[in-house]
Design a protein around this motif. Structure first.
Motif, PDB file in Angstrom:
ATOM      1  N   VAL A   1       0.846  -1.194   0.000  1.00  0.00           N
ATOM      2  CA  VAL A   1       0.000   0.000   0.000  1.00  0.00           C
ATOM      3  C   VAL A   1       0.885   1.249   0.000  1.00  0.00           C
ATOM      4  O   VAL A   1       0.606   2.213  -0.723  1.00  0.00           O
ATOM      5  N   ALA A   2       1.961   1.225   0.776  1.00  0.00           N
ATOM      6  CA  ALA A   2       2.887   2.361   0.801  1.00  0.00           C
ATOM      7  C   ALA A   2       3.492   2.590  -0.581  1.00  0.00           C
ATOM      8  O   ALA A   2       3.538   3.726  -1.079  1.00  0.00           O
ATOM      9  N   GLU A   3       3.933   1.515  -1.208  1.00  0.00           N
ATOM     10  CA  GLU A   3       4.527   1.612  -2.544  1.00  0.00           C
ATOM     11  C   GLU A   3       3.523   2.177  -3.554  1.00  0.00           C
ATOM     12  O   GLU A   3       3.855   3.072  -4.325  1.00  0.00           O
ATOM     13  N   ASN A   4       2.312   1.663  -3.546  1.00  0.00           N
ATOM     14  CA  ASN A   4       1.303   2.095  -4.519  1.00  0.00           C
ATOM     15  C   ASN A   4       0.759   3.490  -4.243  1.00  0.00           C
ATOM     16  O   ASN A   4       0.292   4.157  -5.157  1.00  0.00           O
ATOM     17  N   SER A   5       0.787   3.922  -2.987  1.00  0.00           N
ATOM     18  CA  SER A   5       0.217   5.224  -2.635  1.00  0.00           C
ATOM     19  C   SER A   5       1.240   6.346  -2.624  1.00  0.00           C
ATOM     20  O   SER A   5       0.871   7.519  -2.703  1.00  0.00           O
ATOM     21  N   GLY A   6       2.520   5.980  -2.478  1.00  0.00           N
ATOM     22  CA  GLY A   6       3.538   7.014  -2.333  1.00  0.00           C
ATOM     23  C   GLY A   6       3.587   7.595  -0.927  1.00  0.00           C
ATOM     24  O   GLY A   6       4.215   8.621  -0.691  1.00  0.00           O
ATOM     25  N   VAL A   7       2.904   6.933  -0.008  1.00  0.00           N
ATOM     26  CA  VAL A   7       2.883   7.364   1.391  1.00  0.00           C
ATOM     27  C   VAL A   7       3.825   6.448   2.171  1.00  0.00           C
ATOM     28  O   VAL A   7       3.791   5.232   2.014  1.00  0.00           O
ATOM     29  N   HIS A   8       4.668   7.039   2.997  1.00  0.00           N
ATOM     30  CA  HIS A   8       5.664   6.277   3.746  1.00  0.00           C
ATOM     31  C   HIS A   8       4.994   5.258   4.668  1.00  0.00           C
ATOM     32  O   HIS A   8       3.953   5.524   5.268  1.00  0.00           O
ATOM     33  N   GLN A   9       5.626   4.093   4.788  1.00  0.00           N
ATOM     34  CA  GLN A   9       5.108   3.021   5.656  1.00  0.00           C
ATOM     35  C   GLN A   9       4.897   3.498   7.088  1.00  0.00           C
ATOM     36  O   GLN A   9       3.911   3.121   7.731  1.00  0.00           O
ATOM     37  N   ALA A  10       5.807   4.314   7.576  1.00  0.00           N
ATOM     38  CA  ALA A  10       5.686   4.800   8.956  1.00  0.00           C
ATOM     39  C   ALA A  10       4.380   5.566   9.154  1.00  0.00           C
ATOM     40  O   ALA A  10       3.729   5.438  10.197  1.00  0.00           O
ATOM     41  N   THR A  11       3.978   6.328   8.149  1.00  0.00           N
ATOM     42  CA  THR A  11       2.710   7.064   8.221  1.00  0.00           C
ATOM     43  C   THR A  11       1.543   6.094   8.274  1.00  0.00           C
ATOM     44  O   THR A  11       0.590   6.283   9.044  1.00  0.00           O
ATOM     45  N   LEU A  12       1.603   5.048   7.457  1.00  0.00           N
ATOM     46  CA  LEU A  12       0.528   4.057   7.445  1.00  0.00           C
ATOM     47  C   LEU A  12       0.425   3.343   8.788  1.00  0.00           C
ATOM     48  O   LEU A  12      -0.679   3.155   9.318  1.00  0.00           O
ATOM     49  N   TYR A  13       1.561   2.948   9.341  1.00  0.00           N
ATOM     50  CA  TYR A  13       1.544   2.269  10.639  1.00  0.00           C
ATOM     51  C   TYR A  13       1.049   3.206  11.738  1.00  0.00           C
ATOM     52  O   TYR A  13       0.269   2.804  12.601  1.00  0.00           O
TER      53      TYR A  13
END
Length: 190
Positions: free
Chosen positions: A39-51
């Motif tokens: 999801v981070a890769e496809n969205s361009g949003v950093h994994q840390a933000t998602l977590y």
């Protein structure tokens, strides 16, 4: 986990990017690739933000499903309970009749439905929001002096059959929607 929302700005853009990415993944049926890193890769949003914001893929899916329900299946206020339930059921049936709607149903199921005895904070956000919306519709009917069946009656007599038709890839006939609403309104089990 409850998702905190701000009305606009960067937070809204991040949410939109993440929802778009997770929707793209579920529509492409790449369920095995549904992960925070993907999801981070496809969205361009950093994994840390998602977590930090969602914590899990299930929470992201639940948030995306909640947003879709708000957009595609708003709870109506027609001025009478029969009109509210009929319009809502028609919208739900139309959405679930689409291939995209069925994929979203499967995504909602993938989030996992809690056991009946689960605490509210353990339920997916879309269930909490829908439950509150149905409570509001029924409460408004009661204030108008109309008989209002219980939420359980609405679930068992209207919602569940519509979802069952969808799970078996069959559109529910319009006449069945009227019959389901009539049956719920005539139930005196509340």
């Amino acid at each position: 986990m409850v998702v905190q929302r701000r009305p606009g700005g960067r937070s809204a853009r991040v949410r939109e990017q993440v929802h778009s990415a997770v929707i793209e993944l579920i529509l492409s049926r790449d369920w095995d690739q549904l992960s925070i890193p993907k999801v981070a890769e496809n969205s361009g949003v950093h994994q840390a933000t998602l977590y930090r914001r969602w914590g899990t893929v299930s929470a992201i899916l639940s948030d995306a499903v909640s947003e879709r329900l708000r957009e595609r299946s708003p709870l109506p206020d027609t001025g009478n309970l029969q009109g509210d339930l009929t319009r809502w059921a028609e919208g739900m049936a139309a959405d679930l009749a689409s291939s995209e709607g069925r994929v979203f149903l499967r995504a909602a199921l993938a989030v996992g439905l809690p056991l009946a005895e689960s605490a509210d904070d353990e339920r997916p956000s879309y269930l909490l929001e829908r439950s509150e919306g149905v409570r509001l519709i029924l409460g408004n009917a009661t204030k108008r002096g109309e008989f209002a069946p219980s939420q359980v009656d609405i679930f068992e007599l209207v919602i569940a059959p519509i979802y069952a038709y969808s799970l078996f890839n069959r559109p529910i006939p319009r006449s069945r929607i009227d019959a389901l609403v009539d049956r719920a309104l005539n139930s005196k089990t509340s």
